[in-house]
Design an enzyme around this catalytic site. Structure first.
Site, PDB file in Angstrom:
ATOM      1  N   GLY B  13       0.788  -1.232   0.000  1.00  0.00           N
ATOM      2  CA  GLY B  13       0.000   0.000   0.000  1.00  0.00           C
ATOM      3  C   GLY B  13       0.818   1.279   0.000  1.00  0.00           C
ATOM      4  N   TYR B 151       5.646 -14.121 -13.396  1.00  0.00           N
ATOM      5  CA  TYR B 151       4.630 -13.139 -13.006  1.00  0.00           C
ATOM      6  C   TYR B 151       3.242 -13.565 -13.505  1.00  0.00           C
ATOM      7  CZ  TYR B 151       2.632  -8.428 -12.343  1.00  0.00           C
ATOM      8  OH  TYR B 151       1.869  -7.356 -11.947  1.00  0.00           O
ATOM      9  N   LYS B 155      -0.030 -14.353 -11.203  1.00  0.00           N
ATOM     10  CA  LYS B 155      -1.262 -13.561 -11.304  1.00  0.00           C
ATOM     11  C   LYS B 155      -2.423 -14.414 -11.835  1.00  0.00           C
ATOM     12  CE  LYS B 155       0.309  -9.565  -9.805  1.00  0.00           C
ATOM     13  NZ  LYS B 155      -0.117  -9.061  -8.490  1.00  0.00           N
TER      14      LYS B 155
END
Lengths: 82, 243
Positions: B13, B151, B155
């Site tokens: 974040g 990646y 994902k």
């Protein structure tokens, strides 16, 4: 209220069962026969036991042992309380 | 102030899309906790954006660290109402030359990290019988991209994970979705070469890369009380790159 009574109240409240604590037999199995709860009830119940009594049911083997009856569950909580 | 009284946890974040989501949530009244791994400078900047944002260094690849950090949140009266798992890394390299470390680092952070965070948060949310989760995936996880087998696998796995979790938790009233951005201006896209960036932009029907704020708008809707019926979906936000 003793631990077994607390457990019965919690089960009824969390799983919204339409029964009274007196109707739950200390020796009867919680799953299958007895209360006839299912595996998803078991998940919710084990989380609630962790949050309410601080006793974590870590895996299915623990669950099988703990959920054999109210007596077994009370013993499990006594043993694993943190 | 649609998130007034709500607590949000954003992993990853303190930069890029995660930071944009944190800021918008804070502006809409949420108390926001941002977890970050190594980006202390980003954490300082993110905290300065709003008094409602706090940051904490938590390595999501470590289950015990996730567990104890969450316990602290709950004990401080901040049970998580909203989870956005945005922590993610890339180690782009063609598969034929990939090192074990490059494979494991990406899978650990992007997929195993999601497992750790979602497992612990979901236990809270099931207990509360409410909660909203968005996992930040990627278009790469849907279509694949050369140089990103690690990646893309992480994902793509995260998207499938999200769908299964949505099915498991719907009966408790949880809404769980994935968001897959295409080309967005972030630190991750900055690792691409100028040439590659231009080449990719040329293929986007809207003619430009997206911004973190545009992705944040979508995520905010999904985790807001306005979303009452979308769960188990992967929403692609790519300027029309895929249709």
């Amino acid at each position: 209220m003793d631990l077994k009574q607390q457990i019965k109240h919690m089960i009824i409240e969390r799983l919204r069962l339409k029964i009274t604590p007196e109707e739950i037999d200390d020796e009867a199995p919680l799953f299958g026969d007895g209360l006839a709860l299912d595996s998803i009830d078991a998940l919710e119940l084990s989380i609630a036991i962790d949050k309410t009594f601080g006793a974590e049911i870590k895996n299915e083997d623990d669950g099988r042992e703990a959920f054999r009856s109210i007596n077994h569950l009370a013993a499990y909580i006594e043993q694993h309380r943190t | 102030m649609i998130f007034k009284g709500k607590n949000a946890l954003i992993t990853g974040g303190t930069r890029g899309i995660g930071r944009a989501i944190a800021l918008k949530l804070a502006e809409e009244g949420a108390r926001v906790t941002c977890w970050y791994h190594a980006n202390a400078e980003g954490a300082r900047i993110t905290e300065a954006l709003s008094p409602s944002i706090t940051t904490e260094a938590v390595d999501v690849t470590r289950h015990d660290a996730v567990k104890s950090a969450l316990r602290r949140l709950t004990e401080n009266g901040c049970p998580v109402d909203v989870l956005v798992h945005a922590a993610g890394i890339t180690r782009d390299v063609l598969l034929a030359g990939m090192e074990d470390e490059q494979w494991h680092a990406v899978l650990d952070a992007n997929l195993t990290g999601a497992y750790h965070v979602c497992r612990e948060v979901v236990r809270e949310m099931i207990f509360q019988r409410s909660g909203r989760i968005v996992n930040l995936a990627s278009l790469s996880g849907v279509t694949g991209l050369p140089g990103q087998t690690n990646y893309a696998a992480s994902k793509g796995g995260l998207i499938a994970f999200t769908k299964a979790l949505a099915l498991e938790t719907a009966r408790y009233g949880l809404l769980v979705n994935a968001v897959s951005p295409g080309l967005i201006q972030t630190d991750i896209s900055n690792t691409l070469s100028e040439e590659r960036l231009q080449q990719m932009t040329a293929q986007i029907p809207l003619g430009r890369a997206g911004t973190p704020e545009e992705v944040a708008e979508l995520v905010l809707f999904l985790v807001s009380p306005r979303n009452t019926y979308i769960t188990g979906q992967n929403l692609i936000i790519s300027g029309g790159l895929t249709t």
